[in-house]
Write an enzyme that holds these catalytic residues in place. Structure first.
Site, PDB file in Angstrom:
ATOM      1  N   ASP A  21       0.829  -1.211   0.000  1.00 37.99           N
ATOM      2  CA  ASP A  21       0.000   0.000   0.000  1.00 37.99           C
ATOM      3  C   ASP A  21       0.864   1.261   0.000  1.00 37.99           C
ATOM      4  O   ASP A  21       1.972   1.263   0.525  1.00 37.99           O
ATOM      5  CB  ASP A  21      -0.925  -0.018   1.233  1.00 37.99           C
ATOM      6  N   ASN A  23       1.343   3.345  -2.931  1.00 36.44           N
ATOM      7  CA  ASN A  23       1.902   3.728  -4.244  1.00 36.44           C
ATOM      8  C   ASN A  23       1.459   5.127  -4.647  1.00 36.44           C
ATOM      9  O   ASN A  23       2.258   5.932  -5.129  1.00 36.44           O
ATOM     10  CB  ASN A  23       1.435   2.753  -5.337  1.00 36.44           C
ATOM     11  N   TRP A  26       3.016   7.837  -2.477  1.00 32.97           N
ATOM     12  CA  TRP A  26       4.447   7.954  -2.830  1.00 32.97           C
ATOM     13  C   TRP A  26       4.594   8.858  -4.057  1.00 32.97           C
ATOM     14  O   TRP A  26       5.436   9.750  -4.080  1.00 32.97           O
ATOM     15  CB  TRP A  26       5.014   6.559  -3.122  1.00 32.97           C
ATOM     16  N   HIS A  38       2.651   3.077  -9.052  1.00 33.12           N
ATOM     17  CA  HIS A  38       2.408   1.656  -9.332  1.00 33.12           C
ATOM     18  C   HIS A  38       3.600   1.052 -10.082  1.00 33.12           C
ATOM     19  O   HIS A  38       3.993  -0.080  -9.823  1.00 33.12           O
ATOM     20  CB  HIS A  38       1.132   1.477 -10.145  1.00 33.12           C
ATOM     21  N   THR A  67     -11.142  -6.542  -4.807  1.00 33.52           N
ATOM     22  CA  THR A  67     -12.452  -6.477  -5.457  1.00 33.52           C
ATOM     23  C   THR A  67     -13.033  -5.059  -5.362  1.00 33.52           C
ATOM     24  O   THR A  67     -13.882  -4.684  -6.159  1.00 33.52           O
ATOM     25  CB  THR A  67     -13.446  -7.477  -4.814  1.00 33.52           C
ATOM     26  N   ASN A  69     -11.097  -2.331  -5.619  1.00 33.81           N
ATOM     27  CA  ASN A  69     -10.278  -1.406  -6.412  1.00 33.81           C
ATOM     28  C   ASN A  69     -10.874  -1.066  -7.782  1.00 33.81           C
ATOM     29  O   ASN A  69     -10.438  -0.115  -8.437  1.00 33.81           O
ATOM     30  CB  ASN A  69      -8.846  -1.940  -6.581  1.00 33.81           C
ATOM     31  N   TRP A  70     -11.915  -1.818  -8.211  1.00 33.20           N
ATOM     32  CA  TRP A  70     -12.609  -1.458  -9.462  1.00 33.20           C
ATOM     33  C   TRP A  70     -13.244  -0.081  -9.359  1.00 33.20           C
ATOM     34  O   TRP A  70     -13.574   0.534 -10.377  1.00 33.20           O
ATOM     35  CB  TRP A  70     -13.708  -2.480  -9.793  1.00 33.20           C
ATOM     36  N   ARG A  72     -11.957   2.594  -8.496  1.00 31.43           N
ATOM     37  CA  ARG A  72     -11.006   3.686  -8.791  1.00 31.43           C
ATOM     38  C   ARG A  72     -11.256   4.230 -10.195  1.00 31.43           C
ATOM     39  O   ARG A  72     -11.950   3.595 -10.989  1.00 31.43           O
ATOM     40  CB  ARG A  72      -9.581   3.162  -8.675  1.00 31.43           C
ATOM     41  N   ARG A 195      -5.234  -1.867   8.682  1.00 36.34           N
ATOM     42  CA  ARG A 195      -6.464  -2.636   8.433  1.00 36.34           C
ATOM     43  C   ARG A 195      -6.148  -3.704   7.414  1.00 36.34           C
ATOM     44  O   ARG A 195      -5.109  -3.670   6.766  1.00 36.34           O
ATOM     45  CB  ARG A 195      -7.587  -1.711   7.953  1.00 36.34           C
ATOM     46  N   LEU A 196      -7.112  -4.643   7.257  1.00 32.50           N
ATOM     47  CA  LEU A 196      -6.870  -5.782   6.359  1.00 32.50           C
ATOM     48  C   LEU A 196      -7.453  -5.565   4.970  1.00 32.50           C
ATOM     49  O   LEU A 196      -7.071  -6.248   4.021  1.00 32.50           O
ATOM     50  CB  LEU A 196      -7.439  -7.065   6.971  1.00 32.50           C
TER      51      LEU A 196
HETATM   52  C1  IPE Z   1      -5.594  -2.645  -0.353  1.00 27.63           C
HETATM   53  O1  IPE Z   1      -5.207  -1.328  -0.499  1.00 27.63           O
HETATM   54  C2  IPE Z   1      -5.554  -3.339  -1.670  1.00 27.63           C
HETATM   55  C3  IPE Z   1      -4.221  -3.533  -2.243  1.00 27.63           C
HETATM   56  C4  IPE Z   1      -3.089  -3.205  -1.691  1.00 27.63           C
HETATM   57  C5  IPE Z   1      -4.205  -4.160  -3.526  1.00 27.63           C
HETATM   58  P1  IPE Z   1      -6.281  -0.150  -0.672  1.00 27.63           P
HETATM   59  O2  IPE Z   1      -5.474   1.087  -0.791  1.00 27.63           O
HETATM   60  O3  IPE Z   1      -7.203  -0.464  -1.777  1.00 27.63           O
HETATM   61  O4  IPE Z   1      -7.061  -0.245   0.694  1.00 27.63           O
HETATM   62  P2  IPE Z   1      -7.914   0.862   1.480  1.00 27.63           P
HETATM   63  O5  IPE Z   1      -8.912   1.414   0.520  1.00 27.63           O
HETATM   64  O6  IPE Z   1      -6.948   1.911   1.927  1.00 27.63           O
HETATM   65  O7  IPE Z   1      -8.509   0.119   2.626  1.00 27.63           O
HETATM   66  C1  IPE Z   2      -1.497   0.158  -3.406  1.00 35.23           C
HETATM   67  O1  IPE Z   2      -1.252   1.529  -3.430  1.00 35.23           O
HETATM   68  C2  IPE Z   2      -1.689  -0.430  -4.776  1.00 35.23           C
HETATM   69  C3  IPE Z   2      -3.069  -0.800  -5.110  1.00 35.23           C
HETATM   70  C4  IPE Z   2      -4.093  -0.773  -4.299  1.00 35.23           C
HETATM   71  C5  IPE Z   2      -3.300  -1.236  -6.466  1.00 35.23           C
HETATM   72  P1  IPE Z   2      -2.447   2.567  -3.508  1.00 35.23           P
HETATM   73  O2  IPE Z   2      -2.781   2.812  -4.942  1.00 35.23           O
HETATM   74  O3  IPE Z   2      -3.576   2.138  -2.665  1.00 35.23           O
HETATM   75  O4  IPE Z   2      -1.760   3.863  -2.912  1.00 35.23           O
HETATM   76  P2  IPE Z   2      -2.412   4.888  -1.895  1.00 35.23           P
HETATM   77  O5  IPE Z   2      -2.930   4.096  -0.733  1.00 35.23           O
HETATM   78  O6  IPE Z   2      -3.491   5.600  -2.627  1.00 35.23           O
HETATM   79  O7  IPE Z   2      -1.281   5.781  -1.506  1.00 35.23           O
HETATM   80 MG    MG Z   3      -4.044   2.406  -0.716  1.00 32.50          MG
END
Ligand code: IPE
Ligand code: IPE
Ligand code: MG
Length: 247
Positions: A21, A23, A26, A38, A67, A69-70, A72, A195-196
């Protein structure tokens, strides 16, 4: 590279799970678009996989796309799908040479067909490799996984192939994406979130957890070493009482 001297080779986790988490943050902190994070995160994963192999960790499971992340922006989702596909194509030969067995967990049927094909190829080609078992969770969500297991078991009962009385924890486990793989010993989540996020809820019932503020693209061998050091100081009781040492 060898295991750092102050780590006990007898107490290296067999299975490490990582929620990669941070990316986006960063990238933001550098004035870059999220996708740059990423891209850098993918490089980190490659480095950490190699480090796990060097240090004797036998399985690494990394959360790449949930599941949820769709939801976004479509450009980010499209970029990630393309990134997974390109990485597989580019890195497969080298991973295969190094004895990496690749698996994917999650609802893979919903992924773009070209990615799906690449995934199936990589799993088939590396199925017999034994150096390290590398699993990527893509379109993965624990609630989806557990619901799917319930559905499959219910179907067996409906078809008369199974009695309700035969349902037990082992059976449920066999219907999870992770069937026949031992549970993670250690979970690392980067970027300060604690969190998980729907990752391996069943499997991590007794997993040790380690959280660090480091954003995933900055995570490295040194950071992994610190996580392992913390892990080795834990007392894993699994609900039991520690036997008293005899004098
Ligand atoms: C969890 O990260 C999913 C992955 C790392 C692939 P998220 O960034 O999606 O989680 P939340 O929304 O902060 O809980
Ligand atoms: C984790 O980084 C990668 C994925 C969930 C694909 P994030 O994209 O969640 O990065 P933040 O949490 O927004 O910084
Ligand atoms: Mg994240």
């Amino acid at each position: 590279m060898n295991l750092p001297l102050d780590l006990d080779p007898q107490k290296i986790p067999q299975h490490l799970a990582i929620i990669m988490d941070g990316n986006g943050r960063w990238a933001n902190s550098r004035g870059l678009p999220r996708i740059a994070g990423h891209r850098q995160g993918a490089k980190t994963l490659k480095e950490i996989l190699r480090c796990c192999k060097d240090w004797g960790i036998k399985a690494l499971t990394a959360y790449a796309f949930s599941t949820e992340n769709w939801q976004r922006p479509i450009e980010e989702v499209d970029f990630l799908m393309l990134l997974f596909e390109r990485l597989l194509r580019r890195e497969l030969a080298e991973m295969h040479r190094e004895g990496v067995r690749i698996s994917f967990i999650g609802d893979l049927s919903a992924l773009p067909p070209s990615l799906h094909t690449e995934i199936a190829n990589s799993m088939a080609e590396t199925a017999k490799n034994q150096e390290i078992h590398f699993t990527l969770a893509v379109n993965y969500g624990s609630r989806n996984e557990i619901t799917r297991a319930c559905y499959q078991i219910a179907e067996l009962v409906e078809q008369g192939k199974l009695n309700a009385a035969d349902i037990n924890e082992n059976l449920v486990e066999q219907h999870l994406y992770t069937a026949n793989t031992p549970a993670p010993d250690l979970l690392i989540r980067t970027s300060g979130e604690m969190r998980l996020s729907n990752f391996l809820l069943w499997q991590m019932a007794y997993t040790e957890m380690y959280f660090t503020d480091i954003f995933w693209p900055d995570f490295n061998r040194e950071a992994l070493y610190k996580a392992l050091l913390s892990y080795q100081q834990r007392d894993r009781r699994f609900g039991k009482v520690k036997p008293l040492l005899s004098a």
